[in-house]
Enzyme design. Structure first.
Site, PDB file in Angstrom:
ATOM      1  N   LYS A  35       0.839  -1.203   0.000  1.00 44.98           N
ATOM      2  CA  LYS A  35       0.000   0.000   0.000  1.00 44.98           C
ATOM      3  C   LYS A  35       0.879   1.259   0.000  1.00 44.98           C
ATOM      4  CE  LYS A  35      -4.074   1.294   2.626  1.00 44.98           C
ATOM      5  NZ  LYS A  35      -4.790   0.985   3.865  1.00 44.98           N
ATOM      6  N   GLU A 150     -13.025  11.234  14.927  1.00 48.12           N
ATOM      7  CA  GLU A 150     -13.437  11.646  13.580  1.00 48.12           C
ATOM      8  C   GLU A 150     -14.897  11.267  13.382  1.00 48.12           C
ATOM      9  OE1 GLU A 150     -14.181   9.324  11.168  1.00 48.12           O
ATOM     10  OE2 GLU A 150     -13.574   7.527  12.239  1.00 48.12           O
ATOM     11  N   LYS A 220     -17.592   9.905  20.638  1.00 52.57           N
ATOM     12  CA  LYS A 220     -17.545   9.138  19.388  1.00 52.57           C
ATOM     13  C   LYS A 220     -18.387   7.860  19.465  1.00 52.57           C
ATOM     14  CE  LYS A 220     -16.634   7.452  15.534  1.00 52.57           C
ATOM     15  NZ  LYS A 220     -15.633   7.457  14.535  1.00 52.57           N
ATOM     16  N   ASN A 224     -22.024   7.174  17.323  1.00 48.94           N
ATOM     17  CA  ASN A 224     -22.254   6.073  16.376  1.00 48.94           C
ATOM     18  C   ASN A 224     -23.328   5.118  16.884  1.00 48.94           C
ATOM     19  OD1 ASN A 224     -20.488   6.995  14.488  1.00 48.94           O
ATOM     20  ND2 ASN A 224     -19.056   5.287  14.599  1.00 48.94           N
ATOM     21  N   GLY A 273     -24.107  -1.549   8.016  1.00 48.37           N
ATOM     22  CA  GLY A 273     -22.884  -2.342   7.872  1.00 48.37           C
ATOM     23  C   GLY A 273     -21.685  -1.430   7.933  1.00 48.37           C
ATOM     24  N   CYS A 276     -17.649   0.576  10.902  1.00 44.85           N
ATOM     25  CA  CYS A 276     -17.794   1.464  12.070  1.00 44.85           C
ATOM     26  C   CYS A 276     -18.966   1.057  12.958  1.00 44.85           C
ATOM     27  CB  CYS A 276     -17.944   2.891  11.596  1.00 44.85           C
ATOM     28  SG  CYS A 276     -16.528   3.415  10.624  1.00 44.85           S
ATOM     29  N   ARG A 343     -16.671  -4.262   3.908  1.00 45.00           N
ATOM     30  CA  ARG A 343     -16.557  -4.853   5.252  1.00 45.00           C
ATOM     31  C   ARG A 343     -17.919  -4.806   5.959  1.00 45.00           C
ATOM     32  NH1 ARG A 343     -11.577  -1.453   7.438  1.00 45.00           N
ATOM     33  NH2 ARG A 343     -12.784   0.149   6.387  1.00 45.00           N
TER      34      ARG A 343
HETATM   35  C1  UGA Z   1     -20.275   6.290  10.306  1.00 47.42           C
HETATM   36  C2  UGA Z   1     -20.715   7.636  10.903  1.00 47.42           C
HETATM   37  O1  UGA Z   1     -21.829   8.145  10.174  1.00 47.42           O
HETATM   38  C3  UGA Z   1     -19.561   8.641  10.861  1.00 47.42           C
HETATM   39  O2  UGA Z   1     -19.966   9.853  11.487  1.00 47.42           O
HETATM   40  C4  UGA Z   1     -18.379   8.036  11.611  1.00 47.42           C
HETATM   41  O3  UGA Z   1     -17.243   8.894  11.565  1.00 47.42           O
HETATM   42  C5  UGA Z   1     -17.985   6.709  10.950  1.00 47.42           C
HETATM   43  O4  UGA Z   1     -19.119   5.827  11.005  1.00 47.42           O
HETATM   44  C6  UGA Z   1     -16.823   6.140  11.723  1.00 47.42           C
HETATM   45  O5  UGA Z   1     -16.984   5.750  12.871  1.00 47.42           O
HETATM   46  O6  UGA Z   1     -15.673   6.171  11.211  1.00 47.42           O
HETATM   47  P1  UGA Z   1     -20.013   5.303   7.837  1.00 47.42           P
HETATM   48  O7  UGA Z   1     -19.809   3.984   8.503  1.00 47.42           O
HETATM   49  O8  UGA Z   1     -19.088   5.717   6.759  1.00 47.42           O
HETATM   50  O9  UGA Z   1     -19.978   6.485   8.935  1.00 47.42           O
HETATM   51  O10 UGA Z   1     -21.458   5.285   7.183  1.00 47.42           O
HETATM   52  P2  UGA Z   1     -22.921   5.853   7.476  1.00 47.42           P
HETATM   53  O11 UGA Z   1     -23.265   6.786   6.394  1.00 47.42           O
HETATM   54  O12 UGA Z   1     -23.061   6.328   8.847  1.00 47.42           O
HETATM   55  O13 UGA Z   1     -23.783   4.519   7.274  1.00 47.42           O
HETATM   56  C7  UGA Z   1     -23.587   3.376   8.104  1.00 47.42           C
HETATM   57  C8  UGA Z   1     -24.533   2.275   7.722  1.00 47.42           C
HETATM   58  O14 UGA Z   1     -25.868   2.606   8.075  1.00 47.42           O
HETATM   59  C9  UGA Z   1     -24.576   1.954   6.225  1.00 47.42           C
HETATM   60  O15 UGA Z   1     -24.614   0.543   6.070  1.00 47.42           O
HETATM   61  C10 UGA Z   1     -25.855   2.588   5.751  1.00 47.42           C
HETATM   62  O16 UGA Z   1     -26.395   1.956   4.626  1.00 47.42           O
HETATM   63  C11 UGA Z   1     -26.739   2.395   6.976  1.00 47.42           C
HETATM   64  N1  UGA Z   1     -27.850   3.369   7.069  1.00 47.42           N
HETATM   65  C12 UGA Z   1     -27.590   4.689   7.228  1.00 47.42           C
HETATM   66  C13 UGA Z   1     -29.160   2.914   7.037  1.00 47.42           C
HETATM   67  O17 UGA Z   1     -29.428   1.704   6.905  1.00 47.42           O
HETATM   68  N2  UGA Z   1     -30.175   3.824   7.156  1.00 47.42           N
HETATM   69  C14 UGA Z   1     -29.943   5.145   7.315  1.00 47.42           C
HETATM   70  O18 UGA Z   1     -30.935   5.915   7.432  1.00 47.42           O
HETATM   71  C15 UGA Z   1     -28.622   5.592   7.348  1.00 47.42           C
END
Ligand code: UGA
Length: 459
Positions: A35, A150, A220, A224, A273, A276, A343
């Site tokens: 990487k 973050e 944090k 989440n 999924g 996070c 993942r």
């Molecule tokens: C999440 C948090 O939103 C970020 O603020 C945080 O920084 C990040 O984790 C982390 O801990 O690093 P992320 O995992 O990239 O970000 O994605 P999200 O947009 O939060 O979505 C998470 C999951 O929830 C996805 O599988 C998405 O499809 C699902 N989701 C989201 C739903 O099923 N319904 C919703 O209304 C929103």
């Protein structure tokens, strides 16, 4: 300021690139040598919108370098730790990579260093780091340890970094707080050359929230877990809607209009999924347990989420009856759109379940197929959404990529064995699809059957 970032995953790479974009001199290290070689040769190891352009720009002007952890530690006055904290079998976060970095810092650093945890870590990790740095330090170096969680979402991490709602820092010394304030000043003032928008000066300045280290770490995990709870809540409401004949999109709309609830994260689907939410909810449960607090509320959140895959497969079974031998198109493999990350992607669990029942899967994802091939090599990966749907008994939409909304439905209908769409994200319009002759099944009582099929379906 000279800054170092340890770890070039989604978080580390975005952090390094954006810190360089706002004017700092950044050294980013990566322990995976393949990487690292890619990064040094200008090849992106992952897909993240805008990131490649930002990296190219800041490297051109010499503000971003890639190399070893040792060199990174020597470089920066402040060191951001962005290494992975994957889940252990018991749900605890595995902190061995953080511990190893702390040990190397203690051995290599000279003078003063501000060590910043950016990886998601359990509360009191900062205190452990502080202790560890002083135990292993051999050359009289002085350290401050701060937490700077973050809140970046994959798929929009560059935008989230440069235009956040809030910047949270947890520090227990004024020197550490001042340094972090200085690092983030261009973002707090929204004064930097924005690589994404042209109208940035009009954007809202974020809140800079300074707390103690323990509170920042908790913010944090609590954030989440709360968002995960919202998703599981609406997913249960969706089940209820299916049972009583209501429409979850209307229910979510009605709830979201209350500003105390808000409309975000009320989209029901096949479950959350990614790397996070699933691991952070687990870790938060364990943190509470070890602190003598029973957070069984979050166990339910997890259970509801785990049941989403089976619930969706059951919906597919209801439509197709016997799955053995059926050709099923899967649109979307990534855990959410605009990322190549698979993942803990619910799409992969759904595919495994369908395969176990003898279904033949034809899959397509705009970005995530390479990564999915490592997880599930034995399925047919297709060039595009139409190829995946060829001869299929159903299309399952599992990741709501924008391009699936722009499909030529007439053309699609002509390719499929049966015009059936099962939409795991409620991303499509039932009315549009039925007007093209599709039978549409969504989540939470959202469905549509074309007039001419209604009598057949109802027998
Ligand atoms: C999440 C948090 O939103 C970020 O603020 C945080 O920084 C990040 O984790 C982390 O801990 O690093 P992320 O995992 O990239 O970000 O994605 P999200 O947009 O939060 O979505 C998470 C999951 O929830 C996805 O599988 C998405 O499809 C699902 N989701 C989201 C739903 O099923 N319904 C919703 O209304 C929103």
């Amino acid at each position: 300021m000279k800054l170092s970032v340890i770890g070039a995953g989604y978080v580390g790479l975005t952090t390094a690139a954006c810190l360089a974009q706002i004017g700092h001199d950044v050294f980013c290290s990566e322990s995976d040598l393949d990487k690292l070689a890619k990064l040094q040769n200008g090849v992106m190891p992952l897909f993240e919108p805008h990131l490649e352009d930002v990296i190219e720009g800041v490297r051109k002007v010499g503000r971003l370098h890639f190399g070893s952890t040792e060199d990174a530690i020597v470089w920066g006055d402040a060191i951001f730790i962005c290494v992975g904290t994957p889940p252990l079998a018991n749900g605890d976060a595995d902190l061995h990579a953080i511990e190893a970095v702390a040990r190397t810092i203690a051995k290599r650093a000279t003078g003063y260093r501000l060590v910043i945890e950016k990886s998601t870590v359990p509360v009191q990790t900062g205190a452990q780091l502080r202790k560890h740095l002083s135990v292993h330090g051999t050359n009289g170096s002085k350290y401050d340890v701060a937490s700077n969680p973050e809140f970046l979402r994959e798929g929009s991490s560059v935008e989230d970094f440069l235009h956040p709602d809030r910047i949270v820092i947890g520090a227990d010394s004024p020197r550490a707080t001042d340094l972090l304030r200085e690092i983030y000043e261009p973002i707090v003032q929204q004064r930097f050359d924005c690589p994404i928008h042209s109208d940035c000066p009009k954007r809202k300045k974020p809140i800079f929230l300074a707390t103690d280290t323990n509170s920042a770490e908790l913010i944090k995990h609590a954030s989440n877990s709360f968002l995960a709870m919202k998703i599981s809540f609406i997913n249960m409401v969706a089940n209820l809607c299916e049972a009583v004949g209501a429409d979850v999109t209307k229910v979510a709309q009605g709830m979201g209009l209350d500003p105390r609830i808000g409309p975000a994260f009320l989209n029901p689907g096949i479950g959350f999924g990614g790397f996070c939410f699933p691991k952070d909810v687990q870790a938060f449960i364990r943190i509470a347990e070890k602190s003598g607090c029973d957070f069984s509320l979050l166990r339910e959140v997890e259970k509801i989420n785990q049941r989403r895959v089976e619930h969706f497969v059951e919906q597919v079974r209801n439509e197709l009856w016997v799955l053995r031998g059926k050709k099923i198109a899967v649109w979307g493999l990534a855990f959410k759109p605009n990322t190549d990350d698979v993942r803990f992607a619910p799409a992969l669990s759904i595919i495994r379940s369908l395969q176990a029942e003898g279904a033949r899967i034809q899959a397509y994802d705009p970005e995530a197929m390479e990564k999915a091939k490592n997880e599930i090599p034995d399925l047919t990966y297709c060039q595009n959404a139409y190829e995946a749907a060829k001869g299929a008994d159903a299309v399952l939409l599992l990741t709501e990529w924008e391009e699936f909304r722009a499909i030529d439905w007439k053309r699609l209908g002509g390719l499929m064995e049966r015009s059936l769409i099962v939409d795991g994200r409620n991303a499509l319009s039932p009315d549009d699809l039925t007007s093209y002759g599709f039978h549409y099944v969504g989540i939470g009582g959202v469905s549509g059957t074309p007039q001419e099929l209604t009598s057949l379906v109802n027998g």
